[in-house]
Design a protein around this motif. Structure first.
Motif, PDB file in Angstrom:
ATOM      1  N   ASP A  13       0.808  -1.211   0.000  1.00 11.14           N
ATOM      2  CA  ASP A  13       0.000   0.000   0.000  1.00 11.14           C
ATOM      3  C   ASP A  13       0.844   1.266   0.000  1.00 11.14           C
ATOM      4  OD1 ASP A  13      -2.304  -1.479  -0.049  1.00 11.14           O
ATOM      5  OD2 ASP A  13      -2.626  -1.395   2.125  1.00 11.14           O
ATOM      6  N   THR A  14       2.064   1.198   0.535  1.00  8.57           N
ATOM      7  CA  THR A  14       2.896   2.396   0.606  1.00  8.57           C
ATOM      8  C   THR A  14       3.672   2.662  -0.683  1.00  8.57           C
ATOM      9  OG1 THR A  14       4.750   1.183   1.571  1.00  8.57           O
ATOM     10  CG2 THR A  14       3.202   2.222   3.102  1.00  8.57           C
ATOM     11  N   LEU A  15       3.638   1.742  -1.633  1.00  4.97           N
ATOM     12  CA  LEU A  15       4.331   1.957  -2.899  1.00  4.97           C
ATOM     13  C   LEU A  15       3.604   3.028  -3.713  1.00  4.97           C
ATOM     14  CD1 LEU A  15       5.101  -1.700  -4.032  1.00  4.97           C
ATOM     15  CD2 LEU A  15       6.682  -0.068  -3.035  1.00  4.97           C
ATOM     16  N   THR A  16       4.372   3.810  -4.442  1.00 10.30           N
ATOM     17  CA  THR A  16       3.770   4.803  -5.330  1.00 10.30           C
ATOM     18  C   THR A  16       3.184   4.094  -6.555  1.00 10.30           C
ATOM     19  OG1 THR A  16       5.799   5.171  -6.584  1.00 10.30           O
ATOM     20  CG2 THR A  16       5.459   6.538  -4.616  1.00 10.30           C
ATOM     21  N   ALA A  17       2.369   4.824  -7.293  1.00  6.86           N
ATOM     22  CA  ALA A  17       1.745   4.238  -8.483  1.00  6.86           C
ATOM     23  C   ALA A  17       2.801   3.780  -9.480  1.00  6.86           C
ATOM     24  CB  ALA A  17       0.805   5.245  -9.125  1.00  6.86           C
ATOM     25  N   HIS A  18       3.848   4.571  -9.644  1.00  6.13           N
ATOM     26  CA  HIS A  18       4.920   4.208 -10.575  1.00  6.13           C
ATOM     27  C   HIS A  18       5.620   2.930 -10.112  1.00  6.13           C
ATOM     28  CE1 HIS A  18       8.130   4.734 -13.472  1.00  6.13           C
ATOM     29  NE2 HIS A  18       9.012   4.656 -12.503  1.00  6.13           N
ATOM     30  N   GLN A  19       5.896   2.822  -8.820  1.00  3.16           N
ATOM     31  CA  GLN A  19       6.573   1.639  -8.301  1.00  3.16           C
ATOM     32  C   GLN A  19       5.711   0.388  -8.452  1.00  3.16           C
ATOM     33  OE1 GLN A  19       7.271   3.131  -4.368  1.00  3.16           O
ATOM     34  NE2 GLN A  19       9.361   3.766  -4.838  1.00  3.16           N
ATOM     35  N   VAL A  20       4.407   0.524  -8.236  1.00  6.07           N
ATOM     36  CA  VAL A  20       3.505  -0.627  -8.376  1.00  6.07           C
ATOM     37  C   VAL A  20       3.427  -1.056  -9.833  1.00  6.07           C
ATOM     38  CG1 VAL A  20       1.123  -1.396  -8.123  1.00  6.07           C
ATOM     39  CG2 VAL A  20       2.170  -0.053  -6.341  1.00  6.07           C
ATOM     40  N   LYS A  21       3.406  -0.088 -10.750  1.00  7.27           N
ATOM     41  CA  LYS A  21       3.374  -0.433 -12.174  1.00  7.27           C
ATOM     42  C   LYS A  21       4.636  -1.189 -12.568  1.00  7.27           C
ATOM     43  CE  LYS A  21       0.726   3.608 -13.591  1.00  7.27           C
ATOM     44  NZ  LYS A  21       0.782   4.843 -14.385  1.00  7.27           N
ATOM     45  N   LEU A  22       5.791  -0.725 -12.078  1.00  6.01           N
ATOM     46  CA  LEU A  22       7.041  -1.422 -12.384  1.00  6.01           C
ATOM     47  C   LEU A  22       7.042  -2.829 -11.800  1.00  6.01           C
ATOM     48  CD1 LEU A  22       9.687   1.404 -11.816  1.00  6.01           C
ATOM     49  CD2 LEU A  22       8.890   0.466 -13.984  1.00  6.01           C
ATOM     50  N   LEU A  23       6.522  -2.978 -10.585  1.00  9.71           N
ATOM     51  CA  LEU A  23       6.447  -4.295  -9.956  1.00  9.71           C
ATOM     52  C   LEU A  23       5.530  -5.213 -10.743  1.00  9.71           C
ATOM     53  CD1 LEU A  23       7.195  -6.120  -7.554  1.00  9.71           C
ATOM     54  CD2 LEU A  23       5.244  -5.144  -6.347  1.00  9.71           C
ATOM     55  N   ALA A  24       4.398  -4.690 -11.188  1.00  8.27           N
ATOM     56  CA  ALA A  24       3.459  -5.497 -11.970  1.00  8.27           C
ATOM     57  C   ALA A  24       4.090  -5.926 -13.287  1.00  8.27           C
ATOM     58  CB  ALA A  24       2.178  -4.714 -12.221  1.00  8.27           C
ATOM     59  N   ARG A  25       4.807  -5.014 -13.937  1.00 10.57           N
ATOM     60  CA  ARG A  25       5.484  -5.361 -15.193  1.00 10.57           C
ATOM     61  C   ARG A  25       6.592  -6.371 -14.968  1.00 10.57           C
ATOM     62  NH1 ARG A  25       2.794  -4.849 -19.635  1.00 10.57           N
ATOM     63  NH2 ARG A  25       1.924  -2.788 -19.889  1.00 10.57           N
ATOM     64  N   ARG A  26       7.268  -6.286 -13.805  1.00 10.91           N
ATOM     65  CA  ARG A  26       8.332  -7.236 -13.516  1.00 10.91           C
ATOM     66  C   ARG A  26       7.756  -8.624 -13.262  1.00 10.91           C
ATOM     67  NH1 ARG A  26      10.774  -6.484  -8.248  1.00 10.91           N
ATOM     68  NH2 ARG A  26      10.466  -4.290  -8.689  1.00 10.91           N
ATOM     69  N   LEU A  27       6.614  -8.696 -12.564  1.00  6.09           N
ATOM     70  CA  LEU A  27       6.006  -9.987 -12.271  1.00  6.09           C
ATOM     71  C   LEU A  27       5.303 -10.578 -13.485  1.00  6.09           C
ATOM     72  CD1 LEU A  27       4.489  -9.349  -8.742  1.00  6.09           C
ATOM     73  CD2 LEU A  27       6.533 -10.644  -9.308  1.00  6.09           C
ATOM     74  N   ASP A  28       4.727  -9.719 -14.303  1.00  4.87           N
ATOM     75  CA  ASP A  28       3.981 -10.183 -15.471  1.00  4.87           C
ATOM     76  C   ASP A  28       4.324  -9.312 -16.675  1.00  4.87           C
ATOM     77  OD1 ASP A  28       2.242 -11.360 -17.205  1.00  4.87           O
ATOM     78  OD2 ASP A  28       0.418 -10.692 -16.192  1.00  4.87           O
ATOM     79  N   PRO A  29       5.427  -9.639 -17.375  1.00  2.00           N
ATOM     80  CA  PRO A  29       5.841  -8.792 -18.498  1.00  2.00           C
ATOM     81  C   PRO A  29       4.851  -8.786 -19.653  1.00  2.00           C
ATOM     82  CG  PRO A  29       7.427 -10.582 -18.130  1.00  2.00           C
ATOM     83  CD  PRO A  29       6.342 -10.723 -17.132  1.00  2.00           C
ATOM     84  N   GLY A  30       4.020  -9.787 -19.754  1.00  2.00           N
ATOM     85  CA  GLY A  30       3.072  -9.858 -20.853  1.00  2.00           C
ATOM     86  C   GLY A  30       1.687  -9.364 -20.490  1.00  2.00           C
ATOM     87  N   ALA A  31       1.570  -8.632 -19.395  1.00  4.36           N
ATOM     88  CA  ALA A  31       0.257  -8.152 -18.956  1.00  4.36           C
ATOM     89  C   ALA A  31      -0.294  -7.153 -19.949  1.00  4.36           C
ATOM     90  CB  ALA A  31       0.367  -7.510 -17.580  1.00  4.36           C
ATOM     91  N   GLU A  32      -1.604  -7.186 -20.098  1.00  5.44           N
ATOM     92  CA  GLU A  32      -2.245  -6.219 -20.979  1.00  5.44           C
ATOM     93  C   GLU A  32      -2.132  -4.830 -20.367  1.00  5.44           C
ATOM     94  OE1 GLU A  32      -6.238  -7.287 -21.946  1.00  5.44           O
ATOM     95  OE2 GLU A  32      -5.716  -9.388 -22.213  1.00  5.44           O
ATOM     96  N   GLU A  33      -2.168  -3.829 -21.211  1.00  2.61           N
ATOM     97  CA  GLU A  33      -2.003  -2.454 -20.739  1.00  2.61           C
ATOM     98  C   GLU A  33      -3.109  -2.052 -19.768  1.00  2.61           C
ATOM     99  OE1 GLU A  33      -0.230   1.033 -20.065  1.00  2.61           O
ATOM    100  OE2 GLU A  33       0.622  -0.591 -21.248  1.00  2.61           O
ATOM    101  N   ILE A  34      -4.306  -2.543 -19.977  1.00  5.99           N
ATOM    102  CA  ILE A  34      -5.420  -2.170 -19.100  1.00  5.99           C
ATOM    103  C   ILE A  34      -5.228  -2.715 -17.680  1.00  5.99           C
ATOM    104  CG2 ILE A  34      -6.912  -4.121 -19.641  1.00  5.99           C
ATOM    105  CD1 ILE A  34      -8.848  -1.259 -19.786  1.00  5.99           C
ATOM    106  N   GLN A  35      -4.465  -3.783 -17.548  1.00  9.70           N
ATOM    107  CA  GLN A  35      -4.240  -4.374 -16.228  1.00  9.70           C
ATOM    108  C   GLN A  35      -3.238  -3.574 -15.404  1.00  9.70           C
ATOM    109  OE1 GLN A  35      -3.033  -8.267 -17.555  1.00  9.70           O
ATOM    110  NE2 GLN A  35      -5.020  -9.145 -16.999  1.00  9.70           N
ATOM    111  N   VAL A  36      -2.388  -2.815 -16.040  1.00  8.63           N
ATOM    112  CA  VAL A  36      -1.332  -2.109 -15.301  1.00  8.63           C
ATOM    113  C   VAL A  36      -1.241  -0.630 -15.650  1.00  8.63           C
ATOM    114  CG1 VAL A  36       0.079  -4.175 -14.955  1.00  8.63           C
ATOM    115  CG2 VAL A  36       0.391  -2.818 -17.001  1.00  8.63           C
TER     116      VAL A  36
END
Length: 141
Positions: free
Chosen positions: A68-91
């Motif tokens: 919860d304390t992560l910034t939006a940018h940090q969460v987006k980077l984490l999501a991309r790192r965990l799921d590089p093939g995620a659709e744009e709408i998901q992240v």
């Protein structure tokens, strides 16, 4: 006094000698744990298994607080790192990326493979500008 101290030794001393550090409240220790865990979440190279081990070590409450304390940018980077093939709408927003990270860590969503890019067409070399360098366009006198 040295500018670099042994942080592990200092933390260990604080935790072992609670009688000397009676003004350090549990909330302060929890904030320190969240800050250190957040640094670990942002560290490159952390995969799903690493984050699940971190979650097991910290406990669910502290781990949720870290996310919860992560910034939006940090969460987006984490999501991309965990799921590089995620659709744009998901992240595309911080809240949707956080929801996607939580879904991946809970196991309800599996990470997709990185999207394969189509080979780019060979670009033609740009045409030379015949006016470039001509005396009429020079600004020097």
């Amino acid at each position: 006094m040295s500018l670099t101290i042994d942080g592990k030794a200092a933390l260990k001393a604080i935790l072992e000698r609670e009688d000397l550090f009676n003004r350090v409240k549990p909330a302060d220790l929890s904030q320190a744990a969240v800050k250190l865990a957040r640094k670990q979440l942002n560290a490159a190279g952390q995969g799903k298994d690493d984050l699940l081990a971190l979650k097991a070590a910290l406990g669910d409450d502290v781990f949720k607080k870290c996310l919860d304390t992560l910034t939006a940018h940090q969460v987006k980077l984490l999501a991309r790192r965990l799921d590089p093939g995620a659709e744009e709408i998901q992240v595309n927003t911080g809240s949707s990326a956080l929801r996607h990270v939580r879904a991946i860590l809970s196991g309800s969503v599996t990470a997709s493979a990185a999207p394969t890019e189509a080979p780019k067409a060979t670009e033609t070399a740009p045409k030379k500008n015949k006016y470039l360098g001509r005396k009429a366009f020079r600004t020097g006198r």
